[in-house]
Design a protein around this motif. Structure first.
Motif, PDB file in Angstrom:
ATOM      1  N   THR A 182       0.814  -1.217   0.000  1.00  0.00           N
ATOM      2  CA  THR A 182       0.000   0.000   0.000  1.00  0.00           C
ATOM      3  C   THR A 182       0.849   1.268   0.000  1.00  0.00           C
ATOM      4  O   THR A 182       0.407   2.317  -0.434  1.00  0.00           O
ATOM      5  CB  THR A 182      -0.920   0.053   1.240  1.00  0.00           C
ATOM      6  OG1 THR A 182      -0.096   0.085   2.411  1.00  0.00           O
ATOM      7  CG2 THR A 182      -1.832  -1.161   1.292  1.00  0.00           C
ATOM      8  N   LYS A 183       2.088   1.187   0.518  1.00  0.00           N
ATOM      9  CA  LYS A 183       2.929   2.384   0.603  1.00  0.00           C
ATOM     10  C   LYS A 183       4.390   1.961   0.696  1.00  0.00           C
ATOM     11  O   LYS A 183       4.755   1.166   1.566  1.00  0.00           O
ATOM     12  CB  LYS A 183       2.525   3.197   1.835  1.00  0.00           C
ATOM     13  CG  LYS A 183       3.203   4.549   1.944  1.00  0.00           C
ATOM     14  CD  LYS A 183       2.513   5.392   3.018  1.00  0.00           C
ATOM     15  CE  LYS A 183       3.285   6.666   3.346  1.00  0.00           C
ATOM     16  NZ  LYS A 183       3.587   7.504   2.185  1.00  0.00           N
ATOM     17  N   GLN A 184       5.203   2.525  -0.193  1.00  0.00           N
ATOM     18  CA  GLN A 184       6.597   2.077  -0.227  1.00  0.00           C
ATOM     19  C   GLN A 184       7.546   2.918   0.625  1.00  0.00           C
ATOM     20  O   GLN A 184       8.654   2.495   0.915  1.00  0.00           O
ATOM     21  CB  GLN A 184       7.113   2.048  -1.670  1.00  0.00           C
ATOM     22  CG  GLN A 184       6.901   0.702  -2.338  1.00  0.00           C
ATOM     23  CD  GLN A 184       5.483   0.517  -2.862  1.00  0.00           C
ATOM     24  OE1 GLN A 184       5.105   1.191  -3.798  1.00  0.00           O
ATOM     25  NE2 GLN A 184       4.715  -0.355  -2.255  1.00  0.00           N
ATOM     26  N   ASP A 185       7.142   4.122   0.989  1.00  0.00           N
ATOM     27  CA  ASP A 185       8.122   5.008   1.644  1.00  0.00           C
ATOM     28  C   ASP A 185       7.636   5.543   2.995  1.00  0.00           C
ATOM     29  O   ASP A 185       7.862   6.689   3.339  1.00  0.00           O
ATOM     30  CB  ASP A 185       8.484   6.164   0.720  1.00  0.00           C
ATOM     31  CG  ASP A 185       7.247   6.973   0.320  1.00  0.00           C
ATOM     32  OD1 ASP A 185       6.131   6.589   0.723  1.00  0.00           O
ATOM     33  OD2 ASP A 185       7.418   7.991  -0.366  1.00  0.00           O
ATOM     34  N   GLY A 186       6.967   4.707   3.753  1.00  0.00           N
ATOM     35  CA  GLY A 186       6.509   5.139   5.083  1.00  0.00           C
ATOM     36  C   GLY A 186       7.684   5.370   6.023  1.00  0.00           C
ATOM     37  O   GLY A 186       8.627   4.587   6.049  1.00  0.00           O
ATOM     38  N   LEU A 187       7.626   6.468   6.762  1.00  0.00           N
ATOM     39  CA  LEU A 187       8.671   6.752   7.749  1.00  0.00           C
ATOM     40  C   LEU A 187       7.999   7.229   9.026  1.00  0.00           C
ATOM     41  O   LEU A 187       7.135   8.108   8.983  1.00  0.00           O
ATOM     42  CB  LEU A 187       9.630   7.818   7.218  1.00  0.00           C
ATOM     43  CG  LEU A 187      10.823   8.160   8.112  1.00  0.00           C
ATOM     44  CD1 LEU A 187      11.724   6.953   8.316  1.00  0.00           C
ATOM     45  CD2 LEU A 187      11.623   9.306   7.503  1.00  0.00           C
ATOM     46  N   PHE A 188       8.357   6.672  10.144  1.00  0.00           N
ATOM     47  CA  PHE A 188       7.638   6.919  11.399  1.00  0.00           C
ATOM     48  C   PHE A 188       8.604   7.214  12.530  1.00  0.00           C
ATOM     49  O   PHE A 188       9.765   6.795  12.505  1.00  0.00           O
ATOM     50  CB  PHE A 188       6.803   5.688  11.770  1.00  0.00           C
ATOM     51  CG  PHE A 188       5.835   5.295  10.700  1.00  0.00           C
ATOM     52  CD1 PHE A 188       4.590   5.894  10.613  1.00  0.00           C
ATOM     53  CD2 PHE A 188       6.187   4.353   9.748  1.00  0.00           C
ATOM     54  CE1 PHE A 188       3.702   5.547   9.597  1.00  0.00           C
ATOM     55  CE2 PHE A 188       5.303   3.999   8.738  1.00  0.00           C
ATOM     56  CZ  PHE A 188       4.056   4.604   8.665  1.00  0.00           C
ATOM     57  N   ALA A 189       8.106   7.901  13.541  1.00  0.00           N
ATOM     58  CA  ALA A 189       8.904   8.174  14.733  1.00  0.00           C
ATOM     59  C   ALA A 189       8.497   7.190  15.822  1.00  0.00           C
ATOM     60  O   ALA A 189       7.314   7.025  16.103  1.00  0.00           O
ATOM     61  CB  ALA A 189       8.644   9.593  15.208  1.00  0.00           C
ATOM     62  N   SER A 190       9.490   6.573  16.404  1.00  0.00           N
ATOM     63  CA  SER A 190       9.207   5.634  17.490  1.00  0.00           C
ATOM     64  C   SER A 190       8.857   6.385  18.759  1.00  0.00           C
ATOM     65  O   SER A 190       9.444   7.425  19.059  1.00  0.00           O
ATOM     66  CB  SER A 190      10.464   4.792  17.742  1.00  0.00           C
ATOM     67  OG  SER A 190      10.381   4.165  18.993  1.00  0.00           O
ATOM     68  N   PRO A 191       7.927   5.852  19.538  1.00  0.00           N
ATOM     69  CA  PRO A 191       7.755   6.388  20.893  1.00  0.00           C
ATOM     70  C   PRO A 191       9.018   6.116  21.709  1.00  0.00           C
ATOM     71  O   PRO A 191       9.799   5.223  21.361  1.00  0.00           O
ATOM     72  CB  PRO A 191       6.568   5.606  21.445  1.00  0.00           C
ATOM     73  CG  PRO A 191       6.182   4.587  20.457  1.00  0.00           C
ATOM     74  CD  PRO A 191       7.037   4.730  19.244  1.00  0.00           C
ATOM     75  N   SER A 192       9.210   6.875  22.786  1.00  0.00           N
ATOM     76  CA  SER A 192      10.434   6.708  23.580  1.00  0.00           C
ATOM     77  C   SER A 192      10.143   6.892  25.065  1.00  0.00           C
ATOM     78  O   SER A 192       9.105   7.428  25.443  1.00  0.00           O
ATOM     79  CB  SER A 192      11.480   7.736  23.131  1.00  0.00           C
ATOM     80  OG  SER A 192      10.977   9.041  23.316  1.00  0.00           O
ATOM     81  N   VAL A 193      11.099   6.464  25.878  1.00  0.00           N
ATOM     82  CA  VAL A 193      10.967   6.625  27.329  1.00  0.00           C
ATOM     83  C   VAL A 193      11.166   8.090  27.695  1.00  0.00           C
ATOM     84  O   VAL A 193      10.388   8.672  28.443  1.00  0.00           O
ATOM     85  CB  VAL A 193      12.014   5.763  28.061  1.00  0.00           C
ATOM     86  CG1 VAL A 193      11.942   6.001  29.575  1.00  0.00           C
ATOM     87  CG2 VAL A 193      11.825   4.289  27.729  1.00  0.00           C
ATOM     88  N   TYR A 194      12.241   8.681  27.173  1.00  0.00           N
ATOM     89  CA  TYR A 194      12.565  10.070  27.485  1.00  0.00           C
ATOM     90  C   TYR A 194      12.238  10.962  26.297  1.00  0.00           C
ATOM     91  O   TYR A 194      12.283  10.530  25.149  1.00  0.00           O
ATOM     92  CB  TYR A 194      14.047  10.205  27.833  1.00  0.00           C
ATOM     93  CG  TYR A 194      14.435   9.434  29.073  1.00  0.00           C
ATOM     94  CD1 TYR A 194      13.945   9.802  30.327  1.00  0.00           C
ATOM     95  CD2 TYR A 194      15.273   8.331  28.984  1.00  0.00           C
ATOM     96  CE1 TYR A 194      14.282   9.089  31.462  1.00  0.00           C
ATOM     97  CE2 TYR A 194      15.629   7.607  30.130  1.00  0.00           C
ATOM     98  CZ  TYR A 194      15.119   7.992  31.362  1.00  0.00           C
ATOM     99  OH  TYR A 194      15.461   7.283  32.468  1.00  0.00           O
ATOM    100  N   ALA A 195      11.987  12.216  26.605  1.00  0.00           N
ATOM    101  CA  ALA A 195      11.671  13.159  25.540  1.00  0.00           C
ATOM    102  C   ALA A 195      12.931  13.794  24.974  1.00  0.00           C
ATOM    103  O   ALA A 195      12.886  14.560  24.021  1.00  0.00           O
ATOM    104  CB  ALA A 195      10.744  14.242  26.064  1.00  0.00           C
ATOM    105  N   THR A 196      14.075  13.492  25.563  1.00  0.00           N
ATOM    106  CA  THR A 196      15.302  14.094  25.059  1.00  0.00           C
ATOM    107  C   THR A 196      15.703  13.426  23.748  1.00  0.00           C
ATOM    108  O   THR A 196      15.324  12.291  23.474  1.00  0.00           O
ATOM    109  CB  THR A 196      16.460  13.923  26.057  1.00  0.00           C
ATOM    110  OG1 THR A 196      16.509  12.545  26.434  1.00  0.00           O
ATOM    111  CG2 THR A 196      16.268  14.790  27.255  1.00  0.00           C
ATOM    112  N   SER A 197      16.438  14.169  22.963  1.00  0.00           N
ATOM    113  CA  SER A 197      16.903  13.628  21.688  1.00  0.00           C
ATOM    114  C   SER A 197      18.371  13.944  21.532  1.00  0.00           C
ATOM    115  O   SER A 197      18.835  14.989  21.959  1.00  0.00           O
ATOM    116  CB  SER A 197      16.123  14.260  20.554  1.00  0.00           C
ATOM    117  OG  SER A 197      16.714  13.899  19.329  1.00  0.00           O
TER     118      SER A 197
END
Ligand code: SD4
Length: 346
Positions: free
Chosen positions: A329-344
């Protein structure tokens, strides 16, 4: 390639959409040969560079090809990308200036192969597959892995690009040579990651149209690591694990923490016990954080899981872990994972 903004927009929907089984009959596993063409096939992989890697894997899956060929094909895309400083040629070297590569590949039927600390070969994932298929062993390391690659006809080349060499010389100017275990501050971990935070190991998992699973994982490991250091990526059960009856998992981030917790095996076993891919990834991250309550605040580990019915899970310690999803259905899906901390670290 979607822009970062597109991806962030998409990611608002991602956790819910993909954590829940996406395929209508989530528990109905396709029987061998039941699905024509690419229907039911899906490939997922870590980080932004998973998008072009998935597309390469999809060329195999779309014509009804098998998952093992697909992940081997896909993993070679970042291995070839000279702008990518954490996988394959162009990867940042260890503290002595050697580019040493780790890779593993695993089939859902339990066959697997891996190489660690391999030098001068641009596609360690191909050598890993050869270890799986042409030897009675699972893991070859260092000179022995190189010797095997030579015997198998792999071309040798210098993997240290001028850009990576320049970055290494810059690092040497301020380098503190000390074992990783003694170093738990964020700056140090950032330096281990070469200062590049959305460029990391590629872990890829695929289910093909016949319901067969496979996974691959390939990396140049942590930048400026001690010579001889091996991370989680070539360790079956740590950086990668696939069981055709259940699903697969792969990891990215500080490999030592993943090895200590047999991370990918843990995710797959949790799925076997009935946790969803999302719940399994969350639990694996939780174990790491629990054992390293202080250290975890300043390090990144992310897990990605694919259940045999195509359901996806992802979780990380820190914000910023992205993953790519590709299916009919979609070849280029890109997603952000949930995380424990909000820091990056980005
Ligand atoms: C490793 N997990 O070698 C891999 C890649 C890495 O920061 O360095 N990630 O530990």
């Amino acid at each position: 390639m979607p822009s970062r903004r597109d991806f962030l927009k998409t990611s608002m929907l991602a956790a819910g959409a993909l954590a829940a089984p996406r395929f209508a009959a989530a528990t109905a596993v396709p029987s061998k040969g039941a699905l024509p063409g690419a229907e039911g096939a899906r490939v997922i992989s870590t980080w932004d560079f998973g998008v072009p890697a998935n597309r390469a894997a999809w060329t195999v899956l779309a014509r009804g090809g098998n998952a093992l060929d697909a992940v081997e094909q896909g993993a070679q895309v970042p291995e070839s990308d000279l702008a990518n400083h954490s996988v394959g040629k162009g990867g940042y070297p260890d503290r002595d200036g050697h580019v040493t590569l780790d890779a593993s590949i695993m089939d859902g039927d339990g066959r697997c192969g891996a190489v660690a600390c391999l030098e001068n070969i641009a596609h360690p994932i191909r050598v890993a597959r050869r270890v799986m298929e042409a030897t009675p062993h699972v893991l070859l390391v260092g000179d022995g892995a190189l010797q095997f690659a030579r015997e198998q006809g792999f071309h040798e080349e210098n993997l240290l690009t001028p850009e990576a060499e320049k970055a290494w010389h810059e690092w040497l100017r301020s380098a503190k040579h000390r074992p990783v275990a003694n170093s738990e501050n964020a700056d140090y971990h950032r330096s281990l990651r070469g200062g590049h935070d959305n460029h990391d190991t590629i872990g890829m998992l695929a289910v093909d149209a016949h319901g067969h699973l496979a996974g691959a994982c390939t990396t140049s490991g942590m930048a400026w690591k001690m010579h001889g250091r091996v991370g989680d990526s070539p360790i079956i059960g740590a950086g990668l694990y696939v069981d055709g009856e259940v699903g697969g998992a792969t990891s990215t981030g500080v490999g030592e923490e993943v090895i200590r917790n047999a991370g990918s095996f843990l995710v797959v076993e949790l799925m076997r016990q009935g946790r969803s891919p999302q719940e399994a990834c969350e639990e694996a991250v939780r174990r790491i954080v629990k054992k390293r309550p202080d250290g975890a605040k300043e390090m990144q580990v992310g897990f990605l899981a694919l259940r045999r019915d195509g359901a996806v899970g992802a979780h990380a310690i820190q914000r910023g872990f992205t993953y790519a999803v590709c299916d009919a259905t979609k070849q280029d899906g890109l997603f952000a994972s949930p995380s424990v901390y909000a820091t990056s670290f980005s």
